[in-house]
Every structure is written in C-alpha cells, then in structure tokens.
Motif scaffolding. Structure first.
Motif, short mmCIF file in Angstrom:
data_model
loop_
_atom_site.label_atom_id
_atom_site.label_comp_id
_atom_site.label_asym_id
_atom_site.label_seq_id
_atom_site.Cartn_x
_atom_site.Cartn_y
_atom_site.Cartn_z
N LEU A 147 0.82 -1.21 0.00
CA LEU A 147 0.00 0.00 0.00
C LEU A 147 0.85 1.26 0.00
CD1 LEU A 147 -2.83 -1.05 2.51
CD2 LEU A 147 -2.94 -0.96 0.00
N LYS A 148 2.09 1.14 0.49
CA LYS A 148 3.01 2.28 0.48
C LYS A 148 3.83 2.34 -0.81
CE LYS A 148 3.63 1.93 5.50
NZ LYS A 148 4.61 1.65 6.60
N GLY A 149 3.61 1.37 -1.71
CA GLY A 149 4.36 1.34 -2.96
C GLY A 149 5.66 0.58 -2.89
N ASP A 150 5.89 -0.13 -1.79
CA ASP A 150 7.13 -0.91 -1.61
C ASP A 150 6.82 -2.39 -1.82
OD1 ASP A 150 9.55 -1.98 -0.97
OD2 ASP A 150 9.44 -1.53 1.18
N PHE A 151 7.30 -2.95 -2.95
CA PHE A 151 7.05 -4.35 -3.25
C PHE A 151 8.10 -5.27 -2.65
CE2 PHE A 151 4.50 -2.16 -6.29
CZ PHE A 151 3.44 -3.00 -6.58
N GLY A 152 9.04 -4.72 -1.93
CA GLY A 152 10.07 -5.53 -1.31
C GLY A 152 11.28 -5.72 -2.20
N THR A 153 12.19 -6.54 -1.73
CA THR A 153 13.44 -6.82 -2.45
C THR A 153 13.47 -8.27 -2.88
OG1 THR A 153 14.60 -5.16 -1.12
CG2 THR A 153 15.95 -6.77 -2.30
N SER A 154 13.82 -8.50 -4.13
CA SER A 154 13.92 -9.86 -4.64
C SER A 154 15.06 -10.59 -3.95
CB SER A 154 14.14 -9.85 -6.15
OG SER A 154 14.46 -11.13 -6.62
N LEU A 155 14.79 -11.78 -3.45
CA LEU A 155 15.81 -12.56 -2.77
C LEU A 155 16.78 -13.21 -3.75
CD1 LEU A 155 13.47 -14.27 -0.15
CD2 LEU A 155 14.75 -12.13 0.07
N ILE A 156 16.38 -13.33 -5.01
CA ILE A 156 17.24 -13.94 -6.02
C ILE A 156 18.15 -12.89 -6.65
CG2 ILE A 156 17.29 -15.16 -8.22
CD1 ILE A 156 14.62 -16.38 -7.51
N TYR A 157 17.54 -11.80 -7.10
CA TYR A 157 18.30 -10.78 -7.83
C TYR A 157 18.88 -9.70 -6.93
CZ TYR A 157 15.88 -12.98 -11.74
OH TYR A 157 15.41 -13.89 -12.64
N ARG A 158 18.51 -9.72 -5.66
CA ARG A 158 19.02 -8.75 -4.68
C ARG A 158 18.83 -7.30 -5.14
NH1 ARG A 158 22.21 -11.10 -0.73
NH2 ARG A 158 21.48 -13.26 -0.47
N MET A 159 17.66 -7.01 -5.67
CA MET A 159 17.31 -5.66 -6.09
C MET A 159 15.80 -5.49 -5.91
SD MET A 159 17.76 -6.21 -10.23
CE MET A 159 17.31 -4.54 -10.62
N PRO A 160 15.31 -4.26 -5.84
CA PRO A 160 13.87 -4.06 -5.63
C PRO A 160 13.02 -4.81 -6.65
CG PRO A 160 15.04 -1.99 -5.39
CD PRO A 160 16.04 -2.99 -5.90
N VAL A 161 11.92 -5.37 -6.17
CA VAL A 161 11.03 -6.14 -7.04
C VAL A 161 10.52 -5.28 -8.19
CG1 VAL A 161 8.79 -7.29 -7.14
CG2 VAL A 161 10.35 -7.80 -5.27
N ALA A 162 10.19 -4.03 -7.89
CA ALA A 162 9.68 -3.14 -8.93
C ALA A 162 10.69 -2.97 -10.06
CB ALA A 162 9.32 -1.78 -8.34
N ASP A 163 11.97 -2.91 -9.72
CA ASP A 163 13.01 -2.77 -10.74
C ASP A 163 13.15 -4.04 -11.57
OD1 ASP A 163 13.47 -0.25 -9.81
OD2 ASP A 163 15.26 -0.76 -8.63
N VAL A 164 13.04 -5.20 -10.91
CA VAL A 164 13.11 -6.47 -11.64
C VAL A 164 11.96 -6.58 -12.63
CG1 VAL A 164 13.08 -8.98 -11.44
CG2 VAL A 164 14.28 -7.62 -9.72
N GLU B 137 12.41 -4.14 -15.54
CA GLU B 137 13.46 -4.57 -16.48
C GLU B 137 12.99 -5.76 -17.31
OE1 GLU B 137 17.63 -6.90 -15.91
OE2 GLU B 137 17.37 -5.09 -14.70
N ARG B 138 12.35 -6.74 -16.66
CA ARG B 138 11.93 -7.95 -17.37
C ARG B 138 10.67 -7.73 -18.21
NH1 ARG B 138 14.33 -12.90 -16.37
NH2 ARG B 138 16.31 -12.55 -15.32
N TYR C 273 14.27 -16.99 -22.61
CA TYR C 273 14.05 -15.58 -22.94
C TYR C 273 13.87 -14.81 -21.64
CZ TYR C 273 12.32 -11.65 -25.73
OH TYR C 273 12.17 -10.43 -26.34
N PRO C 274 14.71 -13.80 -21.38
CA PRO C 274 14.71 -13.13 -20.07
C PRO C 274 13.55 -12.16 -19.87
CG PRO C 274 16.30 -12.08 -21.52
CD PRO C 274 15.73 -13.24 -22.29
N GLY C 275 12.35 -12.71 -19.76
CA GLY C 275 11.17 -11.89 -19.56
C GLY C 275 10.56 -12.09 -18.19
N ILE C 276 9.38 -11.57 -18.02
CA ILE C 276 8.71 -11.64 -16.73
C ILE C 276 8.27 -13.06 -16.40
CG2 ILE C 276 6.35 -11.23 -17.55
CD1 ILE C 276 7.95 -9.48 -14.54
N GLY C 277 8.00 -13.86 -17.44
CA GLY C 277 7.60 -15.24 -17.22
C GLY C 277 8.73 -16.09 -16.66
N GLN C 278 9.92 -15.91 -17.19
CA GLN C 278 11.07 -16.65 -16.68
C GLN C 278 11.39 -16.24 -15.25
OE1 GLN C 278 15.07 -15.94 -18.23
NE2 GLN C 278 15.19 -18.11 -18.78
N ALA C 279 11.23 -14.96 -14.95
CA ALA C 279 11.44 -14.48 -13.58
C ALA C 279 10.42 -15.10 -12.64
CB ALA C 279 11.36 -12.96 -13.53
N ALA C 280 9.19 -15.27 -13.10
CA ALA C 280 8.15 -15.87 -12.26
C ALA C 280 8.47 -17.33 -11.95
CB ALA C 280 6.79 -15.77 -12.96
#
Length: 330
Positions: free
Chosen positions: A80-97, A100-101, A275-282
């Motif tokens: 609700l604050k706009g913070d989706f957390g940090t990806s534990l795999i890519y070690r970067m904000p989820v929104a950025d992942v 990018e994907r 293919y490095p898209g959102i589906g592969q990240a999921a």
C-alpha cells in the motif's frame, strides 16, 4: 442515463472490481506460497554446505519462523506504500526487476498478439468466404490442430528444427552471449525474438480464426447482405464492404479477452527459449521461493489481464453497442 453518469458508473465498477481482484489474488497466492513444500533456504543455497549459524541468519532474512498472517500483513502494508520488497534472487527491488523484465516480455507478447490477430483474422475471412470448400476444411483442420497443441511442445519442436538442426536462429536468450549491451544491434534482437514470437503467435491464431469465420458466415447470411447480393454486389467487394466492417470489432474484442492465455503462453515460451522476460522471472521465483518477486509478478499479471478485459469491455459497452444488442436478442 447521461453519458457522463454512465461513464462514471462504469469506471467505478471497474475500479472496485480491480481492487477486489487484487486483494483476493494476493491473499490466495501468498498463502499458497507459504504452505508450499519448498524450503526457501535450501532452494537458495542448493547443494552447498553451510554452518548452522549461517543457516539461521538466512532463515531470519527470509522470515521463515514468522507466522504467515503476520508476514502477509507486513507485506500488504508495504504494498500500500508502494514498496514491493526486495527480490531474494536478484538482490534488487522487485519493482526494478519487473520493470526490467517486463520490457522484453511486452515486446514478445505485443509482437505475438499483433501477428496472431492479423493472421487469424485473415484466415477466418478466407475460410468464411469459402465455406464448405477444401480451403475452409484445411483452415479448420489447421486451427483444431493448433488449439490442441501444448505451448511448450511446439516451442521445443521449433527450437530443435530451426535452431539445433538448421541453425537458422539462436538457441535462446534475447541477445547474443558475450556481447555488451551497447554492441547489441537491432537485428540481433529481432533474430532472437523470431522463434519465441512465432511460437506464441501460432497458438493464438486458432481462436480468432474460428471466431471470425463463424461471424462472417453469420453476416453473409443476413438479410442486408442478401439484399446487397440482389443489387449485384458479389465476391471480395461484398466481403470488404459488408463483412469485414461487421466482424472486425467483435474479433478485436475477443483478441483483447485473450490476454490471460497470452501471458500464460509467454511464461512457457520464455522458459523454453531462456528468454529473459517476466515469465522466466516468475518461474525462477516460484522454484526458489522468492516470495516478494513472485507476488509482484502475480500483481503485474493480474493488472495486465485486467487491462485486456477492460479494453474489451470498453469496446463492448461504448465503441460498438451492437455487440451488446446482439447478445440481448440471443
């Protein structure tokens, strides 16, 4: 009801539906992930041997011992604050992942969506114009075969034939290996896009082609087309003047309603072609129990599918009211 009130009512209902959809999807997805048998620590470290102290730190980092209800409330509050957390795999904000994907996935899905829509519409028109002939039967057979073909199987076949055997296209990824970003050419990106886009678009042809065929046959048997034939109109001119104009918007509406199948197919295609898209990240997030990233992708996919349905509803409600009237008379 005035148009402004109708539009306001329509927008209010859609916003309420989106909020309700996201709330339900987030809660169900979060709980399913929490009670899955995957151990996030073991999935992350793989076969490596780590000390108990290091493992305890990883469990604390993942919040393994935190009650699921508390973890969900904390996560929902951050969302609700706009913070989706940090990806534990890519070690970067989820929104950025996701940002990018999603660019690569959007290019793939947009290309496939456009190609499948155009090709399916053309095949449907050709089949409807030649109802009962060998051309119609060939197109119907082609569509039935495509409709029964698994996405991953077709992707593997195209990969083995055109990449492994013939060597016409690269085996995977979206850019050549070992080439820096600034040295990747537009042709390189297109060459890596062709097979994934072809796989996804071929599978989307069947539904739109069969729908267009049935609608065109229905239009060509209507009273006003029979009257046009009596006036001397015939052949392609008749179809262009009366057929395409009446089946185009319903076909476009159906194409937008297929966003869920498009996204689901993209997940499998991206996995097969690496293919490095959102589906592969999921898929990676699910296998390695990256809860923040997986839930971020769930939210993204829900909004993506909702937008497709929203555009279809706008066409249905405002652009072509005849669709609604036709359903009311059935």
């Amino acid at each position: 009801m005035p148009d402004t009130e109708k539009i306001a009512s329509f927008a209010g209902k859609k916003i309420l539906r989106l909020v309700s959809l996201l709330a339900v999807v987030c809660f169900v997805s979060f709980m399913l992930i929490q009670y899955s048998p995957i151990d996030p620590v073991r999935a992350y470290i793989g076969e490596m041997t780590v000390s108990e102290e290091h493992k305890a730190k990883l469990e604390e980092y993942w919040g393994v011992n935190t009650p699921p209800q508390e973890k969900f409330l904390n996560w929902a509050g951050n969302i609700l604050k706009g913070d989706f957390g940090t990806s534990l795999i890519y070690r970067m904000p989820v929104a950025d992942v996701i940002k990018e994907r999603s660019v690569a996935s959007f290019v793939l899905m947009a290309t496939s969506w456009l190609f499948s829509g155009v090709l399916g519409f053309i095949l449907g028109i050709v089949a409807g114009m030649n109802k009962g002939t060998w051309i119609d039967r060939a197109i119907k057979t082609y569509c039935y075969v495509l409709a029964a073909t698994p996405t991953f199987w077709l992707a593997l076949v195209l990969l083995m034939v055109f990449s492994v055997s013939l060597g016409w296209f690269p085996i995977g990824l979206s850019v050549p290996i070992g080439v820096t970003a600034e040295n990747v050419t537009f042709f390189d990106r297109i060459q890596h896009l062709i097979l994934p886009a072809l796989t996804l678009s071929l599978l989307g042809v069947a539904q739109i082609a069969m729908f267009t065929r049935e609608k065109l046959i229905e239009v060509l048997s209507s009273d006003y087309v029979l009257f046009a034939k009596a006036r001397g109109e015939k052949g392609l001119d008749l179809v262009l003047r009366h057929g395409i104009r009446n089946v185009a918007l319903p076909a476009i509406t159906l194409q937008f309603l297929g966003f869920s199948e498009l996204f689901g197919g993209a997940v499998l295609v991206e996995q097969v072609f690496s293919y490095p898209g959102i589906g592969q990240a999921a898929v990676a997030a699910g296998l390695r129990s990256d809860v923040p990233l997986l839930l971020g992708v769930v939210i993204f996919s829900a909004i993506f599918v909702f937008c497709g349905n929203l555009i279809a509803d706008i066409i249905y409600e405002f652009v072509d009211p005849r669709i609604k009237q036709q359903e009311a008379t059935v």
